[in-house]
Scaffold this active site. Structure first.
Site, PDB file in Angstrom:
ATOM      1  CG  ASP A  70      60.234-130.749 -42.642  1.00  0.00           C
ATOM      2  OD1 ASP A  70      61.259-129.514 -43.641  1.00  0.00           O
ATOM      3  OD2 ASP A  70      59.546-130.296 -41.946  1.00  0.00           O
ATOM      4  CD  GLU A 131      59.576-124.652 -42.678  1.00  0.00           C
ATOM      5  OE1 GLU A 131      59.379-123.148 -43.585  1.00  0.00           O
ATOM      6  OE2 GLU A 131      58.568-125.144 -43.082  1.00  0.00           O
ATOM      7  CG  ASP A 155      58.672-122.277 -47.539  1.00  0.00           C
ATOM      8  OD1 ASP A 155      57.681-123.337 -48.643  1.00  0.00           O
ATOM      9  OD2 ASP A 155      59.160-122.408 -46.257  1.00  0.00           O
TER      10      ASP A 155
END
Length: 365
Positions: A70, A131, A155
């Site tokens: 996402d 997330e 990330d």
């Protein structure tokens, strides 16, 4: 691959199209995968996708690689373009490098491992939904299904080479103020403004970066029914974060005290809810998972550097559950903004980093 993924909208809960593209890539490599049934319970069009890459040599350190599918919701068209070696979105909204850059890198690294029949100690790929709204997909995943106990997420909007040693815990705070409605022109003195009470509470809070490891924010305010009615209700959604549990408790209590005081001095009442959204973690620099990442970075030509993050990632969930999961900077810049971008060279470099970590893991004991 990244351009293709970035062009597919996938706000939290609506990741199906990207998930199907990832699945197609796994199947093209001849890899088996499965998808759990968490999608329905967490409000997503996909569940967590797990893929094991065969060929583990039975020695070394098996690893898992995790990325979320996402993005924060785009508010314009997704038109990724390459300009002077940098990928941007020409549509005036986010690019989605967070975290589709990691998805593309992990898929490409595994493709090379499969095609070149590179030996490894065991690799698992995990792709999660939702997330961006609280690590929801990772929390819904049964971590006992992972054979590896060491993992990596890419990330962190930071230069390649940065290893995140720790991330904060977060408390989510919701307060609903109750006042008394009345006509704002005919009888304003009879009303009790819940919006006024909420505003006073926010004004009294310490917001922003409160110290080197803590922050607080009020992100959403909603209330009232019409312009000519003294508002009888108002809700605020706030958060406190810190890598220090004691500081988090103090900061949270300060915000609750501000809410209670503002309500009482405005002739209103307030209901509050506090939920720990996720738990923080901290690694020592000699932690094996950190040392393995550092070795991979050196082999790929990068000097490792360590830092702490003010944000969370799926790594928070896995560390809370006893796995050792390290977040690595991957070259993303200005994530969650229309200026979000990533260099093509950094995408290619992170493939090299991934392969180097896989090689170092195979040789580790």
């Amino acid at each position: 691959m990244f351009l293709e993924l970035a062009a597919i909208p996938s706000p939290p809960g609506e990741e199906r199209s990207v998930a199907d593209r990832v699945i197609a890539e796994l199947e093209a490599m001849g890899l088996a995968w499965d998808e759990d049934d968490s999608g329905l319970s967490i409000g997503s069009t996909m569940g967590n996708i797990l893929c094991r890459v065969p060929g583990g040599a039975g020695e070394g350190t098996p690893i898992f690689l995790c990325a979320h599918l996402d993005t924060v919701p785009p508010d314009g068209p997704l038109e990724p373009v390459i300009e002077d070696g940098v990928i941007r979105n020409a549509g005036g909204t986010i690019l989605g490098a967070d975290d589709k850059a990691a998805v593309a890198v992990m898929l490409e690294a595994v493709r090379r491992i499969v095609v070149e029949r590179r030996p490894h100690a065991g690799i698992e790929l995990l792709f999660t939904p939702k997330e961006e709204v609280g690590l929801v997909g990772a929390f819904a995943f049964d971590h006992n299904r992972l054979e590896a106990r060491t993992g990596y997420v890419y990330d962190q909007a930071a230069p390649i080479g940065e290893i995140i040693l720790g991330a904060p815990s977060q408390n989510a705070i919701r307060a609903r103020f109750h006042g008394r409605a009345s006509h704002s022109g005919m009888a304003p003195e009879d009303g009790r403004s819940a919006i006024f009470a909420a505003s006073r509470a926010v004004a009294d809070m310490r917001l922003g970066r409160t110290d080197h490891q803590s922050s607080a924010n009020v992100g959403v305010i909603s209330g009232g029914t019409a312009r000519n009615i003294v508002p009888e209700w108002c809700t605020i959604d706030a958060e406190a974060r810190s890598r220090d549990p004691g500081t988090l408790a103090v900061l949270t209590q300060e915000m609750l005290d501000a809410i209670g005081f503002a309500a009482s001095t405005s002739d209103c009442t307030a209901e509050t809810e506090v939920e720990q959204t996720y738990r923080g973690y901290a690694f020592a620099e000699d932690e094996p998972a950190v040392a393995l990442a550092a070795e991979g970075l050196r082999r790929a030509g990068y000097e490792p550097a360590t830092a702490f993050s003010g944000g969370a990632a799926d790594a928070n969930v896995f560390n809370e559950r006893g796995l050792r999961c390290v977040n690595l900077g991957n070259g993303m810049i200005d994530i969650h903004t229309p200026d979000e971008r990533i260099a093509v060279a950094d995408l290619e470099a992170m493939v090299d980093v991934t392969l180097a970590i896989v090689d170092a893991a195979r040789e580790s004991w």
